[in-house]
Each structure stands twice: as C-alpha cells, then as structure tokens.
Motif scaffolding. Structure first.
Motif, mmCIF file in Angstrom:
data_model
loop_
_atom_site.group_PDB
_atom_site.id
_atom_site.type_symbol
_atom_site.label_atom_id
_atom_site.label_comp_id
_atom_site.label_asym_id
_atom_site.label_seq_id
_atom_site.Cartn_x
_atom_site.Cartn_y
_atom_site.Cartn_z
ATOM 1 N N GLU A 641 0.913 -0.988 -0.029
ATOM 2 C CA GLU A 641 0.028 0.086 0.040
ATOM 3 C C GLU A 641 0.972 1.244 -0.004
ATOM 4 O O GLU A 641 1.993 1.298 0.092
ATOM 5 N N VAL A 642 0.322 2.142 -0.459
ATOM 6 C CA VAL A 642 0.786 3.745 -0.390
ATOM 7 C C VAL A 642 0.876 4.312 0.927
ATOM 8 O O VAL A 642 -0.273 4.348 1.454
ATOM 9 N N ILE A 643 1.789 4.602 1.780
ATOM 10 C CA ILE A 643 1.625 5.096 3.018
ATOM 11 C C ILE A 643 2.771 6.000 3.385
ATOM 12 O O ILE A 643 3.990 5.950 2.836
ATOM 13 N N ALA A 644 2.485 7.108 3.941
ATOM 14 C CA ALA A 644 3.596 8.068 4.411
ATOM 15 C C ALA A 644 4.619 7.414 5.451
ATOM 16 O O ALA A 644 3.963 6.699 6.271
ATOM 17 N N SER A 645 5.848 7.454 5.190
ATOM 18 C CA SER A 645 6.762 7.090 6.051
ATOM 19 C C SER A 645 6.833 7.639 7.559
ATOM 20 O O SER A 645 7.125 6.932 8.355
ATOM 21 N N THR A 646 6.313 8.702 7.512
ATOM 22 C CA THR A 646 6.165 9.523 9.053
ATOM 23 C C THR A 646 5.063 8.507 9.851
ATOM 24 O O THR A 646 5.055 8.283 11.017
ATOM 25 N N ILE A 647 3.976 8.225 9.006
ATOM 26 C CA ILE A 647 2.983 7.615 9.750
ATOM 27 C C ILE A 647 3.636 5.883 9.755
ATOM 28 O O ILE A 647 3.273 5.619 11.062
ATOM 29 N N LEU A 648 4.565 5.693 8.991
ATOM 30 C CA LEU A 648 4.913 4.139 9.311
ATOM 31 C C LEU A 648 5.781 4.125 10.589
ATOM 32 O O LEU A 648 5.815 3.217 11.508
ATOM 33 N N ILE A 649 6.687 4.862 10.676
ATOM 34 C CA ILE A 649 7.778 4.980 12.168
ATOM 35 C C ILE A 649 6.911 5.518 13.386
ATOM 36 O O ILE A 649 7.410 4.974 14.091
ATOM 37 N N ASP A 650 6.004 6.237 13.107
ATOM 38 C CA ASP A 650 5.106 6.739 14.180
ATOM 39 C C ASP A 650 4.336 5.636 14.943
ATOM 40 O O ASP A 650 4.450 5.523 16.158
ATOM 41 N N GLU A 651 3.720 4.661 13.974
ATOM 42 C CA GLU A 651 3.168 3.516 14.459
ATOM 43 C C GLU A 651 4.138 2.519 15.343
ATOM 44 O O GLU A 651 3.972 1.927 16.261
ATOM 45 N N VAL A 652 5.427 2.385 14.548
ATOM 46 C CA VAL A 652 6.409 1.658 15.332
ATOM 47 C C VAL A 652 6.819 2.128 16.687
ATOM 48 O O VAL A 652 6.979 1.386 17.662
ATOM 49 N N LYS A 653 7.023 3.491 16.619
ATOM 50 C CA LYS A 653 7.301 4.180 17.986
ATOM 51 C C LYS A 653 6.376 3.836 19.047
ATOM 52 O O LYS A 653 6.548 3.491 20.123
ATOM 53 N N LYS A 654 5.046 3.775 18.790
ATOM 54 C CA LYS A 654 3.884 3.430 19.766
ATOM 55 C C LYS A 654 3.956 2.069 20.182
ATOM 56 O O LYS A 654 4.021 1.804 21.322
ATOM 57 N N LEU A 655 4.462 1.161 19.231
ATOM 58 C CA LEU A 655 4.505 -0.318 19.532
ATOM 59 C C LEU A 655 5.683 -0.445 20.540
ATOM 60 O O LEU A 655 5.719 -1.421 21.199
ATOM 61 N N SER A 658 6.214 0.998 25.139
ATOM 62 C CA SER A 658 6.148 0.207 26.436
ATOM 63 C C SER A 658 7.435 -0.717 26.880
ATOM 64 O O SER A 658 7.784 -0.658 27.902
ATOM 65 N N GLU A 659 7.933 -1.249 25.758
ATOM 66 C CA GLU A 659 9.151 -2.140 25.996
ATOM 67 C C GLU A 659 10.296 -0.984 26.352
ATOM 68 O O GLU A 659 11.302 -1.307 27.137
ATOM 69 N N ALA A 660 10.373 0.265 25.774
ATOM 70 C CA ALA A 660 11.233 1.176 26.095
ATOM 71 C C ALA A 660 11.381 1.656 27.585
ATOM 72 O O ALA A 660 12.075 1.710 28.139
ATOM 73 N N ARG A 661 10.062 2.086 27.877
ATOM 74 C CA ARG A 661 9.911 2.257 29.321
ATOM 75 C C ARG A 661 10.436 1.279 30.283
ATOM 76 O O ARG A 661 10.739 1.763 31.237
ATOM 77 N N LEU A 662 9.860 0.052 29.948
ATOM 78 C CA LEU A 662 10.627 -1.171 30.989
ATOM 79 C C LEU A 662 12.010 -1.074 31.320
ATOM 80 O O LEU A 662 12.898 -1.359 32.083
ATOM 81 N N CYS A 663 12.808 -0.515 29.952
ATOM 82 C CA CYS A 663 14.120 -0.471 29.745
ATOM 83 C C CYS A 663 14.824 0.886 30.530
ATOM 84 O O CYS A 663 15.910 1.243 30.243
ATOM 85 N N ASP A 664 13.857 1.756 30.685
ATOM 86 C CA ASP A 664 14.135 3.077 31.081
ATOM 87 C C ASP A 664 14.952 4.093 29.888
ATOM 88 O O ASP A 664 15.765 4.529 30.202
ATOM 89 N N ILE A 665 14.357 3.741 28.695
ATOM 90 C CA ILE A 665 14.999 4.239 27.462
ATOM 91 C C ILE A 665 13.966 5.057 26.709
ATOM 92 O O ILE A 665 12.931 4.620 26.920
ATOM 93 N N SER A 666 14.290 6.295 26.335
ATOM 94 C CA SER A 666 13.300 7.106 25.634
ATOM 95 C C SER A 666 13.509 7.122 24.199
ATOM 96 O O SER A 666 14.641 7.096 23.654
ATOM 97 N N ILE A 667 12.556 7.069 23.219
ATOM 98 C CA ILE A 667 12.582 7.002 21.673
ATOM 99 C C ILE A 667 12.474 8.383 21.365
ATOM 100 O O ILE A 667 11.335 8.988 21.756
ATOM 101 N N GLN A 668 13.174 9.012 20.381
ATOM 102 C CA GLN A 668 13.218 10.213 19.855
ATOM 103 C C GLN A 668 12.676 10.078 18.645
ATOM 104 O O GLN A 668 13.455 9.412 17.771
#
Length: 799
Positions: A641-655, A658-668
C-alpha cells in the motif's frame, strides 16, 4: 512624594484617641463661651431660676396632693372598712396612712350622718371625736358634694377647730352591690398649711425666696421671715388647678440670691464644663472605639459567614427540645437537605423530622447521653431529604450553656458522607477483587514494607516457597533468599530508601530463591514501588524459571548439534525467519500482559483498555506475518500500500514505547517536512524498524545505558532522493570481527540471539527495492539505516 514624607501614620486606637481629645478640647471651648455668654444674661437667669423654683413648687404641690388623694382613695377601698371595724383594725390602717406622708394634721372616719366616729391622732384632736359637720358649713358642703358625686373632694380653705388655716380631703367609702353603690361613710384628712408647706417643700428650695400661696385668690400661706428682696421685676408666679380650685404660687428672690446664685452657677458651669468635656471625650472615644469594633465584628461575621458557607456541610445551633428546632443553620443546609436556611430557623422544618425512622431512637439516645454527661458526641445516621433521597451523614456536636436561660443548647456540624461510604464499599470490593486476581495469577506476588517485612503472600507464592501466609507475615523477606543475597538485602533496601538508586526495582532480573525446605531454584524477579503518603511499599513478581532453564539448556544443546548438521537450506532459513518474525509480536504481547497485570495490582484499571488494544494489535501483527510468509511461498502480488513514511515510523514508535519504558529508554522521533510516501508492505517494513529498535535498546541496556538512555528513530531524504530510515543507539557498538558477517544468517553478538534478525531484515528491504547499511555512531553506539524508493503518484513501486 515630598508630602508623603511628612505624612504620619497612626494605628486605629491612637487615631481614635486623638479624635477624642480634639472633641474634648472643642467642647471645653464651647463651655467657656457659654459661661461668658451667661454672664451677660444675669437677670434672665435669675428670672428663669425663680420661675423654675416656682414651677418646681407647683409640681411638688400638685404631685403631693394627687398622691394623698390616691392613697386616701385606696384606703377607702379597703373592704375591711365598715361600721363593724374594730378600733385595733382602724388604728393599724390609719397609722399606715398617717405616717406614710408627712403634713397630715389628722385622719378621721365619718359615718353617713356626717359625724366623726374615729380620728388619728386622738391626742390634740379630742374635741373632734363625735363632732357633727353640721357645725362646720364649709366642711359639710364639701362632704355633701363628695356624697353627691361619689368621689373625692377638697374643701375650700377653712379654719380648723384649733383656729388654724387648712383644708380637708373627703373620700367616700362606697359599698358596691349588684344594683347600686351605697355610701357607708367618708375618709377625711385635715391638712394645715403651715406644717404642710414645711413638710412638702424642701428648705433649700425656698431658702432664697419669699413664698406666698393663694387658693381661689385667698392667701393661705406666706413666708414671714424679714429679708430684703430684689425689685418686683424678678417676682415670678405660677398657677394650677386641683379639684376645681385654683392654686397660685408667688415667688420673690431675696437680695443675697443674685451674687450667690451667680457664683454657684458659674462654679457649677465650670465643673459641668470640665465634666462635660471629659464625658464628651470619653463618649467620642467610646463611640469611635465601638464603631471600630463594630466594623471589625462585621468583618469577622462576614468572614465567619463565608467560612461557614464554604464548609462541606451544615453548622448549626439547636434547642434541646423534641425534634431539635434550629436556632441557627449555615447556608450548607440547602445542599445537604434541600430545605432553606429560613425554613429551619423559622421552625417550618424540624431536624428530627428529617432523621430516618430506623435511626431516630439511636440518635436521640446518643444526644441525650451527651447532654447528661456534658460531653462531645459523634455519630452517623441517615436523613431523608426534600426530594425523598436517603443520605448518610456524620454529625459532631456538644451541649453548650444558654445565656438566655439555664437550659442547654446544642452546637455542632453535619456533613454528607454518602459518597465517602460508597467509596469505602467500592474500595473494599476493589481490594477483594484485586486480592482474587493476585491469588489467581500464575506468578508469585509478594508485597513488603520499607523495613523488608512481608505484607502479602499470594497462593502461588505459598505453593512456590512452601510457606503459608501466617508463617511469613511481618517476617523479613530475606527468609526467601539464599546466601549471599540474604546478607546484603537489608543494606540494599536501606540504601535505596536514602538515595533512590535502583538495581532491581523497576527492572527484571534473574536470581536464585530458597524454599522452606532449604532447596534453591532459579527465578525471574521484577520489583515495583508503591507510592503513598505514609510509607513506601514494594511489590515483587516472581516467576519460577526452573523449567525454562531446562528448556534453554536443552535448546542450547540442540543448537550445538544442529551447528554440525547440514541443514542450512532455504527451507530451514525460512522457518527460522518465521520463528523470528512471530517471536517479536509474541514478546510484545507478553510484555504488555505483564504491564497489564502490574496495572491491575496497582488499581490502575483505567489503563487496561489501552493495554488490551496493544495486545490485540500485536496478535493481529503476528497473524499478518504468517500471512506474508504464506504469500512469499507462492507467486503473485503481495499486500502493499501507499503510506507516508512518517505514519509508518510513528506506529512503530508507539509499539515499542512500552518496551522502552521497561528498559528506562526514551525514543526520539525525527521527521522531515518533504513528501515521503512509500509503496510497501506495511507489516514487513515495520517489522524491520521494530527489529532495529530492539537491537539498539538491547545494546544500550547491555552496558546499563552508561552513554545515555536516548535512542533516535529518524527519517530523511538522502542524496539519491530515496527515503532513509535510521535507528541511532548509544550502545557498545559492533565488534570489528562481526562487520563482514553482520547481515548473514546465525551471525549475532547476543548471548541468547539466533542471528537471523538482520538477515531477514536485509531480505525484506531488498525485496522492496532498498538497501540496509551499518555505520558507527560517534562517540559511542551504532547506526542502522535502510532506504526505500519514494512513491511517485500513479506509478506503483512494486517490482
């Protein structure tokens, strides 16, 4: 500003004192002016004084004659007075009247035939006993007039039997029957003017004047002292009527009156001036102080009223009577009961009528006991509001002595606790529900206080360690640890409470635990802190990983055997890829399940829908991976499908958050402004990005994030006009020995890694027409990035 420099600021009390002194000075000046003015009014003053004395004499004579007639009338009305009255009774009654007023010559009782039957005093009046008034025409006329009018009369001036000038007062004695009023006799009093005037008028009143008294123009009294008098211009007279007789008082000041009077007047005025000035000063001070206190009192009352208005309930004063009628209630009564303040204070609504019938007797007993013992009382009971709603209230009050009478009144406060009680019930239900959940989970859940003492121990923990809850309650949790862990536990806990530096809290960790029988076993421990206002609590979730360790050991042995087998064919690589791709969403599902369990233990149920949604998302993602693998095994179009890459990575960031918080790591997340649409299989590309993020976070966690806890997910347009997506970590970097084999199957730097993640990612990216690369991140870490062609509108980018 210059004028402000000389401005003097006084406190309210000092200002009031200054104003009072000024008022006193002003009044003293006014008195001085009056004194000087009065000196010019000397003659007018003498005339006024003389006239005032004359008026005073008139008033004294009027009031005295009036009082004598009243007392004689009351005497005549005594029911005991009759022809049968004994001498002792007569003497007792007549003496009380005779001695009550000075100036009487005699008091007698005449029968209806006008003969004197009794007289007081007898001494000096012997000739008057049995005297017939027919021999005294003027007296007889007065008595006949009294008989005709049946009321008191006064004789015209006449000579007494002793030849002295006086007058008589005749009051009929009436016997009232149902048909008539009959005269039984008369009470008569004789007054001689010379002793009468001396007894009625104070000596000081006429000492400076010559007094002459006329009745019906007949002179009846004259002061005979030889003195010199002021000219006739100062003579003053006054007249009045008593029982139809015209009395006239003439007054003439003597020659010594003027200077003496003026001296006395000036002295009196000066004294009065000083006193008046003092009293004016005092009055002004008192008035202004009262106004200031009134203002402060009003302000306090306003503040009190506002305070009572803002109270979450009703303050009250009530009478100690049936149904407790209110003396005062605050505005909160309307919100509490639906009835207005006016209705309560006018007793249109009685508080006792609002009490629930089942609680009324208990409330009355509690309050009556408090009144008897003069103590505070507190109780909870139900009331019925204006809308017939039942509310649970809390009341606290005490008996207070009334300033009006000797009884007690009740003062107190009432507030609605319906919602509080409901919250307590809900809390108990929630606690029971939480306990049920904790007892039903497959992991051991243990809570300890800040001293390390065990506070809860669920069923799984009891089965896992072999202890019952009663055996470990309030026992230090190190009983569950073998050495050397038990030796250092108290020190670690104390250090954390002081410094808040964590090693296990907030992070999962594999340790060794000890059962009741002394045997040890491997566990996975995650500890969370519970924050409250009183003390710290800690929750530990323990998983027995004995079986997992056995399986891992078996897996390691099996992998070592497989390393020597010649099974590196395409089908094996695909199977490994499938396992890797499926493992990532399953791992996420496990993490979110653990997070949901923690939220349930903490009572944060409002966060569960979000957790369940993410679990569902990763489950669907696992299904999508299987679907994509199936598509890879057969020819045909794949799901792109045609999709904006910003949407693509934003969804991954949300996924991954939670795992990042368990590791005390922030995603920028770093994006670009240009159009970056791509034509891709969304799930596969997101799986690549998620794999790179997890690899980066694991690399950072392996060195305890000593280079920082921030991982970057960036998108930009590169020099070849392709979309470039990169993951920048601050981990330990890639060893140089691994660079050449980094993207080949089974090449890994992880202890428990399979080494196929990057290999699969490389295959997915290249299938989409892109390339995946690696570079060092200066000064520490690694950068993994891959490119994708930008999608041109209307031109599919599928190969």
């Amino acid at each position: 500003m210059e004028s402000d420099k000389w401005r003097i600021s006084f406190s309210p009390q000092v200002a009031i004192l200054w104003y009072s002194v000024i008022a006193g000075i002003f009044s003293a000046s006014l008195i001085a002016f009056i004194v000087l003015y009065i000196e010019t009014q000397e003659r007018a003053h003498i005339d006024r004084v003389t006239q005032s004395v004359a008026d005073g004499i008139k008033t004294l004579l009027e009031e005295d004659i009036h009082r004598r007639m009243v007392s004689l009338t009351e005497f005549s009305g005594v029911s005991a007075i009759s022809n049968n009255m004994s001498d002792d009774e007569w003497e007792l009654l007549s003496k009380s009247l005779y001695y009550s007023k000075q100036g009487y010559h005699s008091i007698g009782w005449l029968d209806s035939s006008f003969n004197v039957r009794r007289i007081l005093p007898i001494e000096g009046n012997e000739t008057s006993v049995d005297f017939d008034l027919a021999f005294q025409p003027l007296a007889l006329l007065s008595e006949l007039k009294s008989q005709q009018q049946k009321s008191a009369v006064i004789t015209v001036p006449l000579n007494s039997l002793e030849g002295k000038l006086g007058l008589g007062i005749y009051v009929p004695v009436l016997k009232t029957t149902p048909s008539s009023r009959k005269i039984e006799g008369f009470i008569v009093s004789v007054i001689l003017f010379d002793p009468y005037i001396k007894s009625v008028l104070p000596t000081y009143l006429i000492a400076e004047h010559k007094l002459t008294l006329f009745i019906d123009e007949q002179k009846v009294y004259s002061d005979q002292i030889n003195q010199s008098y002021i000219s006739n211009a100062s003579n003053r007279q006054t007249s009045f009527e008593i029982m139809g007789q015209r009395w006239q008082v003439n007054l003439m000041p003597n020659s010594e009156f003027r200077p003496f009077t003026l001296f006395r007047m000036f002295s009196l005025l000066i004294v009065l001036g000083i006193l008046l000035s003092f009293f004016i000063t005092l009055a002004v001070y008192t008035l202004m102080s009262a106004r200031n206190k009134t203002k402060l009192t009003k302000d306090d009352l306003k503040k009190t009223a506002q305070l009572l208005k803002n109270l979450p309930g009703m303050a009250y004063q009530a009478f100690n009577r049936t149904n407790r009628p209110m003396i005062f209630v605050s505005e909160g009564c309307k919100l509490l009961t639906g009835h207005s303040k006016k209705q309560f204070e006018k007793h249109n609504i009685l508080w006792g009528k609002l009490i629930h019938p089942r609680d009324y007797q208990r409330v009355c007993q509690t309050i009556n006991h408090a009144l008897k013992t003069n103590r505070l009382f507190e109780l909870e009971y139900r009331i019925i509001t204006k809308n017939n709603d039942v509310r649970l209230i809390w009341e606290r009050g005490e008996p207070v002595s009334s300033i009006v009478n000797d009884d007690f009144i009740i003062e107190g406060f009432i507030t609605d606790i319906t919602s509080i009680k409901q919250a307590e019930v809900d809390l108990l239900q929630s606690y029971a529900f939480s306990e049920a959940i904790v007892d039903s989970v497959v992991d051991a859940v243990i809570t300890i206080n800040n001293n390390g003492q065990i506070q809860s121990f669920n069923n799984t923990a009891q089965n896992m360690f072999g202890y019952s809850f009663d055996e470990v309650k309030d026992i230090n949790v190190k009983i569950l640890m073998p050495q050397p862990y038990s030796d250092h536990h108290d020190q670690y806990l104390a250090q954390y409470i002081v410094t808040n530096e964590t090693h296990i809290i907030g992070n999962g960790r594999e340790l060794v635990a000890k059962r009741k029988d002394g045997t040890t076993f491997p566990i996975h421990l995650s500890v969370s802190e519970i924050h409250n206002n009183e003390k710290k609590m800690f929750v530990g979730v323990i998983k027995d990983i004995t079986q997992q360790r056995t399986l891992e050991n078996e897996a390691i042995s099996h992998i070592e055997q497989m390393a020597h087998a010649d099974r590196l064919n395409a089908l094996g690589e695909m199977a490994a890829g499938i396992a890797h791709e499926i493992n990532q969403p399953l791992t996420a599902i496990s993490l979110f399940s653990q997070t949901g369990k923690n939220f349930s233990e903490k009572g944060k149920f409002e966060r569960l829908p979000e957790i369940f949604e993410k679990i569902s998302l990763h489950a669907r993602r696992a299904g999508s991976v299987l679907e994509r693998v199936q598509l890879m095994t057969r020819q045909g179009d794949r799901s792109k499908e045609v999709i904006a890459s910003t949407i693509l990575i934003d969804e991954v960031k949300k996924l991954a958050e939670s795992e990042a918080r368990l590791c005390d790591i922030s995603i920028q997340l770093l994006t670009c402004k240009e159009n970056t649409n791509v034509f891709v299989d969304r799930v596969q590309i997101q799986q690549v990005i998620l794999n790179l993020l997890r690899n980066g976070m694991e690399a950072m966690q392996s060195i305890a994030c000593k280079n920082g806890a921030l991982i970057k997910l960036q998108i930009r347009i590169n020099a070849e006009n392709n979309v470039e997506i990169s993951v920048v970590d601050t981990g330990g970097g890639i060893p140089k020995t691994m660079i050449d084999t980094l993207f080949t199957p089974f090449s890994t730097t992880k202890k428990n890694g399979t080494g196929i993640g990057l290999s699969i990612s490389k295959s997915i990216v290249e299938e989409h027409g892109g390339h995946i690369h690696f570079s060092d991140n200066k000064p520490a870490g690694a950068i993994f990035y891959f490119t994708l062609p930008i999608h041109e509108e209307g031109i599919p980018n599928d190969k």
